[in-house]
Design an enzyme around this catalytic site. Structure first.
Site, PDB file in Angstrom:
ATOM      1  N   TRP A 149       0.885  -1.166   0.000  1.00 14.69           N
ATOM      2  CA  TRP A 149       0.000   0.000   0.000  1.00 14.69           C
ATOM      3  C   TRP A 149       0.919   1.212   0.000  1.00 14.69           C
ATOM      4  CZ3 TRP A 149      -1.266   4.193   3.222  1.00 14.69           C
ATOM      5  CH2 TRP A 149      -2.475   4.826   2.923  1.00 14.69           C
ATOM      6  N   ASN A 158       6.887  -2.743   6.191  1.00 15.76           N
ATOM      7  CA  ASN A 158       5.573  -2.141   6.412  1.00 15.76           C
ATOM      8  C   ASN A 158       5.763  -1.008   7.402  1.00 15.76           C
ATOM      9  OD1 ASN A 158       2.835  -1.554   6.817  1.00 15.76           O
ATOM     10  ND2 ASN A 158       2.588  -3.171   8.328  1.00 15.76           N
ATOM     11  N   GLY A 159       5.351   0.212   7.012  1.00 18.51           N
ATOM     12  CA  GLY A 159       5.509   1.354   7.900  1.00 18.51           C
ATOM     13  C   GLY A 159       6.051   2.559   7.176  1.00 18.51           C
ATOM     14  N   LYS A 215     -19.956   2.793   5.036  1.00 16.99           N
ATOM     15  CA  LYS A 215     -19.921   1.547   4.266  1.00 16.99           C
ATOM     16  C   LYS A 215     -20.151   1.841   2.783  1.00 16.99           C
ATOM     17  CE  LYS A 215     -18.283  -0.624   6.397  1.00 16.99           C
ATOM     18  NZ  LYS A 215     -17.981  -0.122   7.698  1.00 16.99           N
ATOM     19  N   GLU A 264     -17.082   3.715   1.254  1.00 19.24           N
ATOM     20  CA  GLU A 264     -15.881   2.879   1.224  1.00 19.24           C
ATOM     21  C   GLU A 264     -15.837   1.970   0.003  1.00 19.24           C
ATOM     22  OE1 GLU A 264     -14.166   1.612   5.541  1.00 19.24           O
ATOM     23  OE2 GLU A 264     -16.188   0.908   5.103  1.00 19.24           O
ATOM     24  N   HIS A 318     -30.367  22.346   9.618  1.00 19.97           N
ATOM     25  CA  HIS A 318     -29.260  23.284   9.825  1.00 19.97           C
ATOM     26  C   HIS A 318     -28.196  23.152   8.748  1.00 19.97           C
ATOM     27  CE1 HIS A 318     -30.768  24.499  13.790  1.00 19.97           C
ATOM     28  NE2 HIS A 318     -31.132  23.230  13.921  1.00 19.97           N
TER      29      HIS A 318
END
Length: 608
Positions: A74, A100-101, A485, A488, A504
């Site tokens: 990712w 990862n990180g 949901k 996404e 409002h």
């Protein structure tokens, strides 16, 4: 939020790595790659995009080796290209790294390395680790300890080297790393499902630890080289629980697993005869829970919405004030913390970076912390003073479903337990509440029978590009979760709003092109919600209502009505969310979206 997998042992490593990566693809699907170490040296293959692209390349190329590492990415630093895909290597191609990180000081490290003659081939922060290891000598564990001392940020690292063969070295500071213990073979992964079909004996690496993994031996030290002892934990999940079991998508399967997950979360924890909740995990906190003057929930995303519902449960049953914080904001606002307060951190994975950081902030300021979590042995649970586990089982779909309803169930148990400890909830009321809780799994099965009706509604509204979700009281957070949901997995703009606040601002958006999903529950604010819907219909809005029983007023103001089974008002949200999950799912399918792996998202958010 990337996925790491590794194998060392007598078997061919490539099939194990590929299958492991496929189970970790929910953690990132911008690119994927593998590296094998063997007699012919270091062999790598990488591909941009999803795992299928890597598999196609591997089918055309015979990749050989004795052990290896894999990664699914990712993207954080660097575009999602093949060039930036992991694994990464050093200048000589002797060292391989997956990560990862985020390495926060990689720019300074890279600049210093370039001045020493190192040549970089990618835009990533990860590549600096390979070059740092290259400068540290041939002993890989020693090199890793030295390099970890130079890194700032959060990282889970797995490395191997031709200069120090026969081992995989892993390190953790933030994101999760689990080690699978086998028979003359061992595994490493970011998450249990990647290796569960091979072993159920799992070691969780702690922050600040390094593990040296060989085929027949595992050694753990801290970053300074001091030995650590860690016994494996036995995981009870069946590997088949992590498969689709005939459903089209993991999300659909997980929606339909909710009755089972609710039962598992309740079993052994309630006694209707005495009106008691049994949460042995919280025994160390009994005194603090009884004496606390407030409860403070901290969470992210779906878990935050469960926490917002939890505020209603705790304040109603235990009669103590309750607050809810975004974990990502908590530690940056200089929170005022009384050491007598209890902070509840809610997370499916137990590895969410913002939630962990908030938990540590609360502990530093002297507060007791309680975790509500699905992942046994995760960092959140290890650092908490007490834990209430949910028993959702593995959740693979990125959009959380059964984790949400089991979190609500666990919070309901906690609220009832607090009511008993504080004497604010009489025994007869506890009996009634726990009896209703026990009925929820059967009622959830009935709610799932709405799927055919939901499919019809989805066909009518799948082409709309904006939705408004309205709810009041405990159903306002359900409006937020329903909207989340939908956005996404279908990429439709959706907004959740308190129904009473519609006047409002949001009322300006309402016309014939804005479907409104209304949670019109038969409770003390039902008439007010229906009045809001009359205002929507007066402006040509399309109304999809959810209720326990329709009546003439609701039929007049609604284009569609879905009826869910009725339960106690405070528990109704656990059933009401189910048709909203189904609606999001079927709209996303009709729009051709990737339901299980929606763009730009990852299941476990292990970076800020």
């Amino acid at each position: 939020m990337c996925g790491i997998v590794g194998y060392i042992g007598p078997r061919s490593p490539l099939p194990i790595l590929v299958e492991g990566l496929k189970k970790l693809e929910y953690r990132g699907y911008d690119s994927a790659g593998v590296a094998l170490i063997g007699g012919k040296g270091l062999n790598t293959e990488r591909a941009a995009g999803k795992m299928v692209n890597l598999e196609e390349k591997l089918a055309l190329k015979k990749l050989e080796g004795d052990y290896g590492l894999g990664h699914t990415r990712w993207a954080t630093h660097g575009r999602p290209t093949e060039e930036n895909a992991h694994p990464h290597t050093d200048c000589g191609g002797d060292i391989v790294v997956v990560h990862n990180g985020i390495i926060e000081n990689y720019v300074e490290l890279k600049s210093a390395l370039e001045k020493k003659g190192h040549k970089f081939r990618t835009e990533t922060d990860t590549e600096v680790v390979a070059h740092l290891l290259e400068d540290e000598g041939s002993d890989l564990p020693s090199a890793m300890r030295s390099v970890c001392g130079k890194l700032k940020g959060i990282f889970a690292l797995a490395v191997a080297s031709l200069r120090d063969r026969g081992k995989i070295v892993v390190a953790r500071m933030g994101p999760p790393i689990v080690i699978g213990v086998g028979d003359k073979e061992n595994f490493v992964a970011s998450d249990i499902p990647a290796i569960l079909q091979h072993t159920r004996n799992i070691i969780y690496l702690e922050d600040g630890e390094i593990a040296v993994i060989k085929a027949e031996e595992i050694g753990i030290t801290d970053f300074a080289g001091e030995p650590r002892t860690r016994l494996p934990q036995r995981i009870a999940w069946d590997p088949i629980q992590a498969e689709k079991a005939g459903y089209k998508h993991f999300m659909q399967k997980e929606i339909f697993e909710q009755p089972r997950a609710l039962r598992d979360t309740l079993v052994g924890r309630i006694s209707i005869e005495t009106g008691s909740v049994h949460l042995e995990e919280l025994a160390p906190l009994s005194r603090e829970l009884k004496e606390t003057g407030s409860l403070n929930f901290v969470a992210c995303g779906t878990s935050l919405h469960a926490s917002l519902c939890g505020k209603f449960l705790v304040e109603n049953l235990a009669r103590i004030p309750c607050s809810v914080d975004y974990a990502s904001e908590f530690r940056y606002r200089e929170p005022v913390i009384d050491p007598r307060d209890i902070f509840v951190f809610v997370s499916q994975s137990g590895e969410t970076a913002d939630t962990l950081a908030a938990q540590r902030e609360a502990r530093i300021r002297g507060a007791k912390t309680l975790a509500i979590c699905n992942a046994v042995g995760s960092m959140l649970t290890r650092e908490a003073d007490g834990t209430v586990y949910t028993h959702a089982g593995p959740e693979i779909g990125v959009a959380s479903t059964k984790a949400f309803t089991t979190q609500l169930t666990a919070i309901a148990l906690l609220a009832c337990h607090l009511g008993e400890l504080k004497g604010t909830l009489p025994q007869e009321e506890r009996k009634e509440f726990l009896s209703a809780l026990q009925q929820l799994p059967k009622l959830a099965e009935k709610a799932l029978r709405l799927e055919k009706q939901v499919e019809k509604i989805a066909k009518n509204y799948s082409k709309y590009n904006n939705f408004l979700y309205l709810g009041r009281g405990v159903h306002y957070p359900i409006a937020l979760e329903g909207a989340l949901k939908l956005k996404e997995i279908s990429y439709i703009h959706a907004e959740g709003y308190p129904a009473g606040e519609m006047k409002h601002g949001p009322i300006a958006l309402i016309d014939g092109n804005l479907p409104v999903v209304a949670l019109a529950m038969k409770d003390h604010v039902y008439d007010k919600v229906v009045s809001n819907l009359e205002e929507v219909k007066a402006r040509d809005g399309k109304v999809i209502s959810i209720t326990q029983a329709k009546d003439e007023r609701l039929e007049r103001t609604s284009d569609w009505i879905m009826e869910v089974p009725a339960t106690l008002p405070l528990l109704q949200a656990i059933l009401t969310i189910i048709p909203l999950q189904l609606l999001a799912y079927h709209i996303a399918v009709l729009r051709g979206c990737d339901v299980d792996q929606p763009r730009n998202l990852a299941k476990s958010v292990t970076v800020e």
